[in-house]
Design an enzyme around this catalytic site. Structure first.
Site, PDB file in Angstrom:
ATOM      1  N   GLY A  35       0.836  -1.206   0.000  1.00  0.00           N
ATOM      2  CA  GLY A  35       0.000   0.000   0.000  1.00  0.00           C
ATOM      3  C   GLY A  35       0.866   1.250   0.000  1.00  0.00           C
ATOM      4  O   GLY A  35       0.669   2.169  -0.801  1.00  0.00           O
ATOM      5  N   HIS A  36       1.854   1.283   0.879  1.00  0.00           N
ATOM      6  CA  HIS A  36       2.793   2.418   0.890  1.00  0.00           C
ATOM      7  C   HIS A  36       3.508   2.507  -0.456  1.00  0.00           C
ATOM      8  O   HIS A  36       3.730   3.594  -0.989  1.00  0.00           O
ATOM      9  CB  HIS A  36       3.861   2.229   1.973  1.00  0.00           C
ATOM     10  N   GLU A 150      -6.020   7.266   0.441  1.00  0.00           N
ATOM     11  CA  GLU A 150      -7.436   7.374   0.820  1.00  0.00           C
ATOM     12  C   GLU A 150      -7.832   6.312   1.842  1.00  0.00           C
ATOM     13  O   GLU A 150      -8.940   6.331   2.352  1.00  0.00           O
ATOM     14  CB  GLU A 150      -8.324   7.277  -0.424  1.00  0.00           C
ATOM     15  N   ASP A 152      -6.799   6.325   4.719  1.00  0.00           N
ATOM     16  CA  ASP A 152      -7.066   7.192   5.875  1.00  0.00           C
ATOM     17  C   ASP A 152      -7.863   8.382   5.357  1.00  0.00           C
ATOM     18  O   ASP A 152      -7.326   9.489   5.177  1.00  0.00           O
ATOM     19  CB  ASP A 152      -5.745   7.601   6.524  1.00  0.00           C
ATOM     20  N   GLN A 155      -8.231  11.600   7.482  1.00  0.00           N
ATOM     21  CA  GLN A 155      -6.907  12.234   7.601  1.00  0.00           C
ATOM     22  C   GLN A 155      -6.603  13.067   6.366  1.00  0.00           C
ATOM     23  O   GLN A 155      -6.132  14.205   6.456  1.00  0.00           O
ATOM     24  CB  GLN A 155      -5.856  11.130   7.775  1.00  0.00           C
ATOM     25  N   SER A 187      -2.445  -2.712   5.392  1.00  0.00           N
ATOM     26  CA  SER A 187      -2.190  -1.883   6.569  1.00  0.00           C
ATOM     27  C   SER A 187      -1.053  -2.503   7.370  1.00  0.00           C
ATOM     28  O   SER A 187      -0.921  -3.734   7.424  1.00  0.00           O
ATOM     29  CB  SER A 187      -3.455  -1.843   7.435  1.00  0.00           C
ATOM     30  N   ARG A 189      -0.944  -2.622  10.413  1.00  0.00           N
ATOM     31  CA  ARG A 189      -1.547  -3.349  11.542  1.00  0.00           C
ATOM     32  C   ARG A 189      -1.977  -4.766  11.164  1.00  0.00           C
ATOM     33  O   ARG A 189      -2.194  -5.587  12.041  1.00  0.00           O
ATOM     34  CB  ARG A 189      -2.727  -2.569  12.119  1.00  0.00           C
TER      35      ARG A 189
HETATM   36  P1  AMP Z   1       0.885   4.915   7.696  1.00  0.00           P
HETATM   37  O1  AMP Z   1       2.275   4.370   7.639  1.00  0.00           O
HETATM   38  O2  AMP Z   1      -0.140   3.893   8.031  1.00  0.00           O
HETATM   39  O3  AMP Z   1       0.788   6.192   8.491  1.00  0.00           O
HETATM   40  O4  AMP Z   1       0.527   5.326   6.208  1.00  0.00           O
HETATM   41  C1  AMP Z   1       1.332   6.233   5.481  1.00  0.00           C
HETATM   42  C2  AMP Z   1       0.583   6.653   4.240  1.00  0.00           C
HETATM   43  O5  AMP Z   1       0.291   5.505   3.445  1.00  0.00           O
HETATM   44  C3  AMP Z   1      -0.766   7.311   4.566  1.00  0.00           C
HETATM   45  O6  AMP Z   1      -0.988   8.372   3.657  1.00  0.00           O
HETATM   46  C4  AMP Z   1      -1.751   6.186   4.334  1.00  0.00           C
HETATM   47  O7  AMP Z   1      -3.037   6.624   3.990  1.00  0.00           O
HETATM   48  C5  AMP Z   1      -1.091   5.468   3.185  1.00  0.00           C
HETATM   49  N1  AMP Z   1      -1.548   4.078   3.125  1.00  0.00           N
HETATM   50  C6  AMP Z   1      -1.429   3.134   4.082  1.00  0.00           C
HETATM   51  N2  AMP Z   1      -2.030   1.997   3.674  1.00  0.00           N
HETATM   52  C7  AMP Z   1      -2.544   2.249   2.447  1.00  0.00           C
HETATM   53  C8  AMP Z   1      -3.309   1.491   1.519  1.00  0.00           C
HETATM   54  N3  AMP Z   1      -3.658   0.232   1.759  1.00  0.00           N
HETATM   55  N4  AMP Z   1      -3.671   2.081   0.363  1.00  0.00           N
HETATM   56  C9  AMP Z   1      -3.339   3.374   0.105  1.00  0.00           C
HETATM   57  N5  AMP Z   1      -2.619   4.135   0.938  1.00  0.00           N
HETATM   58  C10 AMP Z   1      -2.245   3.590   2.101  1.00  0.00           C
END
Ligand code: AMP
Length: 282
Positions: A35-36, A150, A152, A155, A187, A189
């Site tokens: 995702g990242h 999206e 989040d 956010q 995610s 998590r």
């Molecule tokens: P995080 O490390 O969870 O704070 O996420 C960092 C960035 O990656 C944030 O902008 C999240 O929305 C994005 N992100 C995390 N998981 C996904 C996903 N499955 N699809 C799209 N963006 C994601």
């Protein structure tokens, strides 16, 4: 790729790139997954140089256990990033990000009331903490483009609000949710789920993806009830909330006519892990 662990190292790394046309930033909390990587690959494609930040931000965690158990995998993160073409991985110390003292930031942000709903009241302080770290990253990196997912949803709306309100000279790039083949939103998590919970978790997307075809045929409350009941049939899952919201103001709706752009959002426990997801309805 340069790994900068202090702001001095970051400044030196940025300087070593010389004059950069379009500078992209992808803020993350690490434990990087596909995702990242969709955000990061897009940033590399669209910008001349990309900085990825990897920082588990203490001020956005309202739950200490969640902060303590959040996966931290800097070594594997950096090996994932190296081949993608990222120029700098910024993995700062807490004290670098919070000059008032490690994890201390007294700044209170105007979030346009977008934090009143959804995740806001359920995670007190979360969005203000997020704004603290995101603005700090913007101030340090000074990107031209910043990429957010999206996944989040709320956010992203809040970031768009304060970027405009505070007149940050940068463009926010919205990126769609990346899902596994089984539909589960990727995610960090997810790594905390037991194998049995991981097998059940795709049921969240399965249930919410039935909602778009219900719009107009059922009332807002009926759709919320149907999706909630569907998710809760799975013994591994327990909904905290399912909401149908105005995608611009984040305000929960009671009638389809109350907004032009409508999103369904949810938070679901596979205890103790809390998962969020969302889908466009209109
Ligand atoms: P995080 O490390 O969870 O704070 O996420 C960092 C960035 O990656 C944030 O902008 C999240 O929305 C994005 N992100 C995390 N998981 C996904 C996903 N499955 N699809 C799209 N963006 C994601």
């Amino acid at each position: 790729m340069i790994i900068a662990k202090t702001l001095e190292e970051f400044d030196a790394a940025l300087k070593s790139l010389g004059k950069v046309g379009k500078l992209g930033l992808v803020p993350t909390m690490g434990a990087l997954h596909e995702g990242h990587l969709t955000l990061i690959r897009r940033a590399v494609e669209e910008c001349d140089a990309v900085v990825v930040s990897d920082f588990v931000n203490p001020t956005q965690f309202n739950n200490k256990d969640d902060f303590n158990t959040y996966p931290r995998t800097l070594d594997s993160d950096s090996s994932l990033l190296e081949p993608v073409g990222v120029k700098i991985l910024l993995a700062p110390r807490v004290i670098d990000m919070y000059p008032e003292g490690a994890g201390i930031d007294t700044r209170v942000f105007d979030l346009g009331g977008l934090d009143q709903y959804g995740e806001g009241p359920r995670r007190p302080g979360h969005f203000n903490g997020m704004a603290q770290i995101v603005t700090r990253l913007f101030d340090i990196v000074k990107p031209d483009f910043a990429y957010f997912g999206e996944k989040d949803f709320q956010q992203l709306a809040i970031i768009e609000y304060f970027v405009e309100n505070l007149r940050y000279p940068l463009t926010i790039v919205r990126c769609p949710i990346a899902r596994g083949e089984d539909g589960l939103a990727l995610s960090s998590r997810n790594a905390l789920l037991t194998p049995e919970q991981r097998k059940s978790a795709p049921h969240i997307y399965e249930a919410i993806s039935k909602a778009p075809s219900m719009v107009g045929k059922m009332s807002v409350a009926e759709v919320i009830n149907a999706v909630t009941a569907d998710i809760n049939t799975n013994p591994m899952l327990e909904t905290e909330y399912v909401e149908i919201i105005d995608a611009r103001t984040m305000k929960p709706l009671t009638d389809w006519s109350q907004a032009g752009n409508i999103q369904l959002t949810c938070a679901v426990y596979a205890r103790p892990v809390r998962l969020i997801d969302n889908i466009k309805l209109k």
